[in-house]
Design a protein around this motif. Structure first.
Motif: not given
Length: 219
Positions: A119, A129, A134-136, A140-141, A209, A214
């Motif tokens: 972070r 990940r 937990d972001r992708d 998420d977008h 992604e 990102e």
């Protein structure tokens, strides 16, 4: 149709990147046979790319207003056959990798990036990940057709080299799943529409992604 095809080609890009990563990782741990096998799978994807787009790395495919070429029926058949064969080979290699002590021992507890450190550093993509982030952007977008396709985002918390390798292995299998869903849902239609002149002094943002995480652009 363009949105679904852009999703398909984005996952083909993810495939050859992740397969190449596994080949490089096998080379780094001294697993020469594994390196050769993953390089063969990567080459198969690159040849499929060239057949579909005219370029092994899909250059020149995305254009303003859509795509520079359509996916013809014979191209769809070639994708389906390649994906089906890749699934069998990747599943086999995955089991061999995860059960090879000489490979696993060199990766477990190596290069640990804790969730807290991830972070702080703003880690993204498979690295983030593998450290519990937990972001992708695909989920998420959503862009292209990702919002219309169900798929899983593998997330681990160990944060070591082994976790990063496993995340990429699982993402490779998810790419196969996404491509199969695209082929099932692919609508008819044009793949390029005329672009009106853009007004001066305006701006736009875009995101994707990428296989490494990102990628954000502001124009």
């Amino acid at each position: 149709r363009v949105q679904f095809l852009r999703t398909l080609f984005a996952e083909l890009e993810r495939l050859y990147n992740h397969l190449g990563y596994q080949a490089d990782l096998c080379q780094a741990t001294g697993l020469v046979v594994g390196q050769a096998q993953f390089d063969i799978l990567k080459e198969r994807v690159l040849r499929l790319n060239a057949r579909l787009s005219g370029h092994r790395y899909l250059f020149g495919l995305n254009v303003a207003g859509g795509l520079s070429r359509d996916l013809l029926p014979e191209g769809q058949e070639a994708v389906a056959m390649c994906i089906s064969a890749l699934r069998l080979d990747i599943e086999t290699l995955r089991q061999l990798l995860l059960s090879s002590p000489s490979h696993v021992d060199r990766l477990e507890t190596t290069g640990i990036l804790s969730p807290e450190e991830a972070r702080v550093y703003g880690a993204v993509g498979p690295i983030g990940r593998a450290s519990g982030l937990d972001r992708d952007l695909r989920r998420d977008h959503p862009y292209a057709a990702y919002g219309q396709i169900d798929f899983d985002i593998p997330v681990l918390r160990e944060g070591d080299a082994f976790a990063r390798a496993r995340v990429r292995l699982e993402e490779t299998l998810q790419s196969l799943h996404i491509i199969e869903r695209v082929l099932e849902q692919l609508p008819d239609g044009a793949v390029r529409v005329p672009m009106m002149p853009l007004p001066p002094g305006e701006s736009a943002s875009g995101w994707v992604e990428s296989p490494h995480g990102e990628s954000l652009h502001w124009l």
